[in-house]
Design an enzyme around this catalytic site. Structure first.
Site, PDB file in Angstrom:
ATOM      1  CD  GLU A   1      -2.774   1.172   2.435  1.00 27.99           C
ATOM      2  OE1 GLU A   1      -2.771   0.240   3.258  1.00 27.99           O
ATOM      3  OE2 GLU A   1      -3.451   2.204   2.564  1.00 27.99           O
TER       4      GLU A   1
ATOM      5  NE  ARG B   1       2.861  -8.768  10.160  1.00 25.65           N
ATOM      6  CZ  ARG B   1       2.833  -7.629   9.444  1.00 25.65           C
ATOM      7  NH1 ARG B   1       3.755  -6.711   9.610  1.00 25.65           N
ATOM      8  NH2 ARG B   1       1.863  -7.395   8.605  1.00 25.65           N
TER       9      ARG B   1
ATOM     10  CE  LYS C   1       2.980   0.117   5.079  1.00 31.87           C
ATOM     11  NZ  LYS C   1       2.516  -0.005   3.693  1.00 31.87           N
TER      12      LYS C   1
HETATM   13  P1  ATP Z   1       2.661  -2.326   8.040  1.00 32.31           P
HETATM   14  O1  ATP Z   1       2.073  -3.215   9.066  1.00 32.31           O
HETATM   15  O2  ATP Z   1       4.103  -2.022   8.250  1.00 32.31           O
HETATM   16  O3  ATP Z   1       1.857  -1.104   7.761  1.00 32.31           O
HETATM   17  P2  ATP Z   1       1.450  -3.606   5.820  1.00 32.31           P
HETATM   18  O4  ATP Z   1       1.296  -5.062   5.822  1.00 32.31           O
HETATM   19  O5  ATP Z   1       0.241  -2.821   6.098  1.00 32.31           O
HETATM   20  O6  ATP Z   1       2.681  -3.221   6.728  1.00 32.31           O
HETATM   21  P3  ATP Z   1       1.643  -3.379   3.023  1.00 32.31           P
HETATM   22  O7  ATP Z   1       2.088  -2.232   2.212  1.00 32.31           O
HETATM   23  O8  ATP Z   1       0.226  -3.779   2.953  1.00 32.31           O
HETATM   24  O9  ATP Z   1       2.053  -3.060   4.487  1.00 32.31           O
HETATM   25  O10 ATP Z   1       2.576  -4.636   2.756  1.00 32.31           O
HETATM   26  C1  ATP Z   1       2.902  -5.110   1.482  1.00 32.31           C
HETATM   27  C2  ATP Z   1       3.306  -6.543   1.581  1.00 32.31           C
HETATM   28  O11 ATP Z   1       4.398  -6.706   2.473  1.00 32.31           O
HETATM   29  C3  ATP Z   1       2.158  -7.380   2.099  1.00 32.31           C
HETATM   30  O12 ATP Z   1       2.035  -8.520   1.293  1.00 32.31           O
HETATM   31  C4  ATP Z   1       2.587  -7.749   3.498  1.00 32.31           C
HETATM   32  O13 ATP Z   1       2.103  -9.000   3.844  1.00 32.31           O
HETATM   33  C5  ATP Z   1       4.103  -7.715   3.411  1.00 32.31           C
HETATM   34  N1  ATP Z   1       4.686  -7.379   4.697  1.00 32.31           N
HETATM   35  C6  ATP Z   1       4.448  -6.278   5.444  1.00 32.31           C
HETATM   36  N2  ATP Z   1       5.125  -6.327   6.607  1.00 32.31           N
HETATM   37  C7  ATP Z   1       5.820  -7.486   6.593  1.00 32.31           C
HETATM   38  C8  ATP Z   1       6.713  -8.137   7.519  1.00 32.31           C
HETATM   39  N3  ATP Z   1       7.030  -7.585   8.692  1.00 32.31           N
HETATM   40  N4  ATP Z   1       7.226  -9.328   7.163  1.00 32.31           N
HETATM   41  C9  ATP Z   1       6.929  -9.882   5.981  1.00 32.31           C
HETATM   42  N5  ATP Z   1       6.106  -9.345   5.085  1.00 32.31           N
HETATM   43  C10 ATP Z   1       5.546  -8.165   5.370  1.00 32.31           C
HETATM   44 MG    MG Z   2      -1.328  -4.038   4.598  1.00 30.10          MG
END
Ligand code: ATP
Ligand code: MG
Length: 567
Positions: free
Chosen positions: A42, A270, A280
């Site tokens: 995102e 994760r 984030k």
């Molecule tokens: P955050 O919790 O930091 O806001 P998010 O999952 O909302 O992260 P996205 O931009 O939706 O952020 O993530 C893009 C991709 O990265 C998704 O497929 C998510 O599953 C993966 N991802 C995010 N954080 C991690 C992590 N700590 N370890 C592995 N994969 C991750």
């Molecule tokens: Mg997300």
């Protein structure tokens, strides 16, 4: 469970569970052997090391199985998204060494299709326009053990739903007045199935579609269908999405024939790193509240922060490979990432000499106006990196820590009466210590042995130690930013009620000092990496200017935290 470098020294592992699934499917001819994965960020922040793990996994599978990987921006929330983030994400993925299939994709590319699908659901009697407030909705939803109650709008006639939904699209209503909900199952033990919201009114300008839309699909409504529209074969996501899977399946069930192609969702754990926050939202707070200088502050766990700090793409990819793919949440020791960085830089970084806490040394038997250039090896790990000449004269700087007036027996560096080797130069013996009126040591006097040129013993006699130095008459005075871990506690997120994760920040995560380094470094360019012998790895910061060269400490030569935490 914490995984650290020692326990994880096995280089090549057996197949991870996702690879096992894929190999089994390929054997069975599923999707004709076609593999298309995606990385779906995102664009509401910069990518962090957790994303790097997901990138390495998704792109890695594409490469390993002769498939492809899409980059798709899941841009369903215009309020938080920005093209600055889109650009940074593309830069980071490329920097990590991966190439996405054709042009980047956007969930917003499918807004028309998603709208049509929502209309189809309404026509099938499977979606309705609801007027409940968020509080009412929460109350009516029930609890996991108690069924929900139907919204008073659940049985609204199809025609009226169509008319209102169109009105929502055309901007006829205020935000919050209406939303579109799926009509699924209010008794489901899975709360996501209890008539989830599909669309809400948002009169916000979208970074790509501008003001075209007054309604935006929820992430859950857009995500699975986007995967389907793109022909993704494996939708790999983190564990928290496991409970969303039945909902994604329900959407596809509405228009995909049983047995026909559909993406397969696979969840993995994760990445959680010790001494690091990864959400984030929290990273944005660190930026906005000025705890760091920006998303690319070298203390941030963002890819841009690591890049600026001097981490290499290879070291991050190797780290991702080492930690592997797990099905259950765990905490990875950040020292494992630092280990991967040292391991890679050891092979690549040119050695130089730099003194970060200088103490003057006068070679009393060296002639006043002589100078010479001594040959030094650029990287003992890689002969092809050649040699360079290092300037030497009567006055030098050594590290203050490398001298002790009353040295204990085990001190193998310089002290009165002892002899040490100056790296690549000569053997020197300390003959006198000069102090100021406060008793502070200001200068050391030594003699050198001209027969020991190059630091080679002339007669087989041994010296206690070898220390680094810089010519005091010919050097560069540089700014050095000594970075340390941003947080003092192993799990900075783990705070009790009434406390904030920012209380766990390390007040000494940055110390700025001035150092004496070899003069040729005046020409070093931003991003160039060096090992300051015996000290650590450093890279030239983008703030560097011809009249003020700035080095970032990437990582020390040893894990200085291992001692502290008693490992
Ligand atoms: P955050 O919790 O930091 O806001 P998010 O999952 O909302 O992260 P996205 O931009 O939706 O952020 O993530 C893009 C991709 O990265 C998704 O497929 C998510 O599953 C993966 N991802 C995010 N954080 C991690 C992590 N700590 N370890 C592995 N994969 C991750
Ligand atoms: Mg997300």
């Amino acid at each position: 469970m914490t995984i650290n470098a020692e326990e994880n020294s096995v280089e090549k592992k057996s197949l991870n569970f996702i690879e096992q699934i894929i190999e089994e499917e390929i054997k069975n001819g599923k999707n004709g052997g076609r593999i298309l994965t995606r990385f779906p960020p995102e664009p509401n922040g910069y990518l962090h090391i957790g994303h790097a793990k997901s990138i390495c996994l998704n792109f890695g599978l594409g490469i390993k199985y002769g498939g492809k990987t899409n980059l798709r921006f899941d841009d369903t929330n215009p309020v938080k998204e920005d093209t600055e983030y889109v650009d940074s994400i593309m830069e980071d993925v490329k920097w990590l060494g991966f190439e996405w299939e054709s042009e980047p994709k956007y969930a917003s590319d499918y807004f028309d299709k998603l709208y049509e699908f929502a209309v189809l659901l309404i026509k099938k009697g499977k979606a309705y326009v609801c007027e409940q407030s968020p509080e009412q909705m929460a109350e009516y939803k029930g609890t996991p053990t108690q069924a929900g109650k139907p919204s008073p709008w659940r049985e609204r006639p199809v025609e009226e739903n169509l008319r209102l939904f169109e009105g929502m699209k055309n901007g006829e209503f205020e935000e919050g007045k209406y939303m579109l909900r799926a009509k699924i199952d209010l008794a489901s033990p899975n709360m996501h199935m209890r008539d989830p919201i599909l669309y809400r009114i948002k009169k916000a300008t979208h970074h790509r579609t501008g003001d075209k839309w007054c309604i935006y699909p929820m992430y859950d409504f857009a995500h699975g269908q986007s995967d389907y529209y793109e022909g993704i074969t494996h939708s790999i996501c983190t564990l928290e999405f496991e409970v969303h899977r039945p909902l994604y399946d329900w959407f596809l069930d509405q228009f995909v024939e049983p047995g026909a192609y559909r993406p397969r969702q696979i969840e993995f754990a994760r990445l959680n790193l010790s001494y690091t926050v990864m959400s984030k939202r929290k990273l944005l707070r660190l930026v906005q509240e000025g705890f760091v200088t920006g998303w690319d502050d070298p203390r941030m766990p963002t890819i841009s922060g690591y890049r600026r700090r001097g981490y290499t793409p290879e070291s991050i990819r190797n780290f991702a490979e080492r930690i592997g793919i797990a099905k259950r949440d765990n905490l990875i020791d950040v020292s494992l990432l630092e280990f991967s960085v040292r391991e890679d830089l050891n092979k690549k970084a040119a050695r130089v000499m730099g003194v970060i806490n200088p103490l003057k040394v006068i070679i009393t038997n060296y002639s006043d106006d002589s100078k010479e250039y001594l040959e030094a090896v650029n990287n003992p790990e890689d002969e092809s990196m050649g040699t360079r000449k290092v300037s030497f004269s009567k006055e030098l700087f050594i590290e203050r820590d490398d001298f002790m007036e009353d040295a204990p027996k085990k001190f193998f560096r310089l002290s009165p009466g002892t002899e040490v080797r100056l790296r690549y130069a000569y053997f020197i013996t300390c003959t006198n210590v000069v102090k100021d009126e406060n008793g502070e040591i200001i200068e050391i006097h030594c003699t050198y042995d001209p027969a020991s040129k190059g630091g080679v013993s002339p007669d087989g006699r041994k010296v206690k130690g070898t220390i680094h130095w810089v010519d005091a008459k010919n050097n560069l005075d540089a700014e050095v930013r000594l970075y340390d871990r941003l947080f003092l506690s192993e799990e900075p997120d783990d705070v009790v009620e009434g406390h904030d994760f920012t209380e766990n920040l390390n007040p000494e995560s940055l110390k700025i000092i001035r150092a004496k380094v070899e003069s040729f470094l005046i020409n070093a360019e931003a991003g160039q990496q060096f090992q300051f012998e015996r000290i650590g790895y450093f890279c030239v910061d983008k703030d560097s200017k011809p009249d003020n060269i700035v080095f970032n400490r990437t990582v020390g030569l040893k894990d200085s935290w291992a001692k502290i935490s008693g490992k």
